[in-house]
Design a protein around this motif. Structure first.
Motif: not given
Lengths: 254, 254
Positions: B27-29, B63-66, B68-69
């Motif tokens: 959804m983000i990408e 996702l936070e650690t990646l 992305l958010i």
């Protein structure tokens, strides 16, 4: 304890042939199945992996297209022998360089390992979500194949009690130490990858001309809990070692 | 048809939180969730994805650690805004460059697209398991961001009836055409990645000095059946665009 079945069980929610691909890939990449070796007969291998022969064949077909194995008509199936200059590592797998070298049958040596305490620069601190000036453990490692330097690792870890001393006296790869750490074991990274001109310090470490293209990664190291435990900068000479990766098609939804 | 549930169903054998990570990442990408946008409240998002709130939280933590958010205490959770020069794409995802650009809100343009028939060189033929001299469809594409060339793609496809004409008149990305091909749709690659000095032809295509480091990929394109359907050579100017990748720790077994 049957190692292969352990591997399968870990990912038991994936389709069987995918699990079989993973198990066989790992057997190849860890050297349990060596380059050039013949695979066991299909019925034997299927039994070992506890899957049907048709599932095994599906997995083998994929491994063949990935170049990991090759079949010779009427002779058998063999683990591929890497060709070309240098050797390879799968990029998605965070693995010690010396293990990749060992699997590829290359003579590995440690050119330098230096452990020291440093204060975090503003940039490093920002990446780590820490205060500038905080103490970090810096580990610089240069590793060679057949005596020729291939990679320079410049790692920075959040300081925990005695970490610098432990890393200094640890004989195996620093990555392995961080994998095994009892506090926050390293489980994954987010890595940005570049082609850059070797800056002066990197060029001198790797014994290449200043400005020669090197493959550079900026990695943030994470624990399974999502904590940032360090940052790694690495520089690879790509005619001596390079990475491969499998990319999967994404049908765009916009 | 609920798009998000479709995504989940595709990988239904994976743990739910992994499926949720994949769905949210996509959804983000793909820009359904745009950079800087606030995520819906947890209960709403969990309902949309048909998962529990605790599973959602587990996915969000990853996702936070990646990167992305990001969460702002007491305010909410937001899609990260990419920083730094250039922009990024996930390396494991084989996605059209123009879609990555669109998601990053960058002005994309096609500088050149050239389709022609060529005879396979010995090297290309070897990679493809074909006879030297066999006819291939060659597609050269140069794509720019804000008018500045970022990437040069040099693709070679196994010739099928009318392919050259179809690719010439196809308006969207060549990759998208190959994803949708009715015969042997492109599903994955094996890609080797390098840092190289831009050779003369690449440098002139990308409008950079000869010898400047470029990020180079040599990709073999595969169909889901494991057939080789083409080879792609690509050259990225990494201060204009670069890839990121997640690497997962492999505890060595040797």
């Amino acid at each position: 304890m049957k190692n292969n079945n352990d591997l399968l069980r870990l990912r038991e929610r994936q389709p069987l042939y995918i699990q079989a691909i993973d198990a066989l890939t790992q057997m190849i990449e860890t050297g349990q199945l060596k380059p050039g070796a013949q695979l066991p007969p299909e019925n034997e291998l299927a039994a070992k992996l506890d899957i049907s022969r048709s599932t095994l064949r599906e997995a083998l077909r994929h491994l063949e297209t990935l170049g990991l194995i090759s079949r010779r008509q009427g002779v058998g199936t063999f683990v591929s022998i890497p060709t070309g200059p240098g050797f390879f590592g799968g990029l998605e797998r965070l693995e010690p360089f010396r293990y990749l070298a060992r699997v590829a049958n290359k003579k590995h040596s440690l050119v330098q390992k230096k452990v020291e305490m440093v204060k975090a620069s503003r940039k490093l601190a920002a990446v780590m979500g820490a205060m500038p000036g905080i103490e970090l453990v810096r580990v610089q490692t240069i590793e060679a194949i057949d005596g020729i330097p291939c990679v320079y690792f410049d790692d920075y870890f959040i300081n925990t009690r005695g970490l610098a001393e432990k890393l200094t006296s640890y004989d195996d790869s620093v990555l392995v130490y961080m994998f095994k750490s009892s506090e926050t074991p390293l489980t994954h990274t987010r890595s940005e990858i570049y082609a850059i001109e070797a800056p002066e310090d990197v060029a001198s470490q790797l014994d290449i001309p200043v400005g020669k293209p090197v493959f550079h990664m900026e990695e943030t190291y994470f624990s399974s809990m999502g904590e940032i435990i360090g940052v790694g900068l690495s520089y690879f000479v790509t005619d001596r070692f390079r990475f491969y990766v499998t990319r999967r098609a994404v049908r765009p939804t916009i």
